[in-house]
Design a protein around this motif. Structure first.
Motif, mmCIF file in Angstrom:
data_model
loop_
_atom_site.group_PDB
_atom_site.id
_atom_site.type_symbol
_atom_site.label_atom_id
_atom_site.label_comp_id
_atom_site.label_asym_id
_atom_site.label_seq_id
_atom_site.Cartn_x
_atom_site.Cartn_y
_atom_site.Cartn_z
ATOM 1 N N HIS A 36 0.840 -1.208 0.000
ATOM 2 C CA HIS A 36 0.000 0.000 0.000
ATOM 3 C C HIS A 36 0.876 1.260 0.000
ATOM 4 C CE1 HIS A 36 -3.489 -2.489 0.766
ATOM 5 N NE2 HIS A 36 -2.847 -3.065 1.767
ATOM 6 N N ILE A 85 -6.141 7.282 3.228
ATOM 7 C CA ILE A 85 -6.516 5.924 2.858
ATOM 8 C C ILE A 85 -8.047 5.824 2.804
ATOM 9 C CG2 ILE A 85 -6.559 4.973 5.215
ATOM 10 C CD1 ILE A 85 -5.194 2.465 4.087
ATOM 11 N N TYR A 120 -0.421 4.850 0.350
ATOM 12 C CA TYR A 120 -1.032 5.309 1.608
ATOM 13 C C TYR A 120 -0.077 5.289 2.792
ATOM 14 C CZ TYR A 120 -5.167 3.786 -1.025
ATOM 15 O OH TYR A 120 -6.113 3.587 -1.988
ATOM 16 N N HIS A 133 -0.952 6.345 7.975
ATOM 17 C CA HIS A 133 -1.669 6.143 6.715
ATOM 18 C C HIS A 133 -2.139 7.515 6.262
ATOM 19 C CE1 HIS A 133 -5.625 6.405 8.800
ATOM 20 N NE2 HIS A 133 -5.059 5.660 9.729
#
Length: 152
Positions: free
Chosen positions: A40, A65, A43, A62
């Protein structure tokens, strides 16, 4: 104290960060966090927490997200993981890391920071409440969702 981007020069130090055994059920190990950061990358914001040249913890934020409840419509930023090494707890490193993440989010124009925690005795609720996070009434995978206003 500072947060350092994780790269080849400090990867092993990041992987060596381990929480106390009684906290192992509260936070994923750094290796899983780094795998998630890789998957990811758009993010994740993983950082090694260092004091001088001494690695003392790991934090991952994060950034914008999509929240699982309303994918693509409700974008949230906040604290994803916080692992303070067992040998370095109680020295202010966790507070420093959370404040540094909040400063990064503020610099990116965010007005709120989110965090989740396991609601159990000995869990991190008092720590996050002390830092201004307030439960918002949501649960995410049986964890309390809390938010901190970054405009104050």
């Amino acid at each position: 104290m500072e947060l350092r981007k994780i790269d080849a020069s400090n990867l092993e130090a990041a992987l060596a960060v381990t929480v106390r055994p009684d906290q192992a059920d509260l936070v994923e190990p750094v290796v899983k966090s780094l795998a998630e950061a890789y998957v990811h990358a758009e993010y994740a914001w993983p950082r090694l927490i260092v004091d001088g040249d001494q690695p003392v913890g790991f934090v991952m934020a994060h950034i914008a997200i999509p929240w699982f409840e309303v994918p693509g419509q409700d974008l949230r930023s906040g604290l994803w993981r916080l692992n303070i090494d067992a040998a370095h707890q109680g020295k202010g490193y966790g507070t420093f890391a959370v404040e540094a993440v909040c400063a990064e989010l503020r610099a990116r124009g965010e007005t709120r920071a989110y965090v989740t925690w396991e609601p159990r005795e000995g869990g991190p609720a008092p720590f996050y409440l002390n830092l201004g996070f307030r439960p918002n009434g949501e649960l995410a995978e049986n964890q309390v969702v809390a938010v901190r206003d970054l405009t104050r």
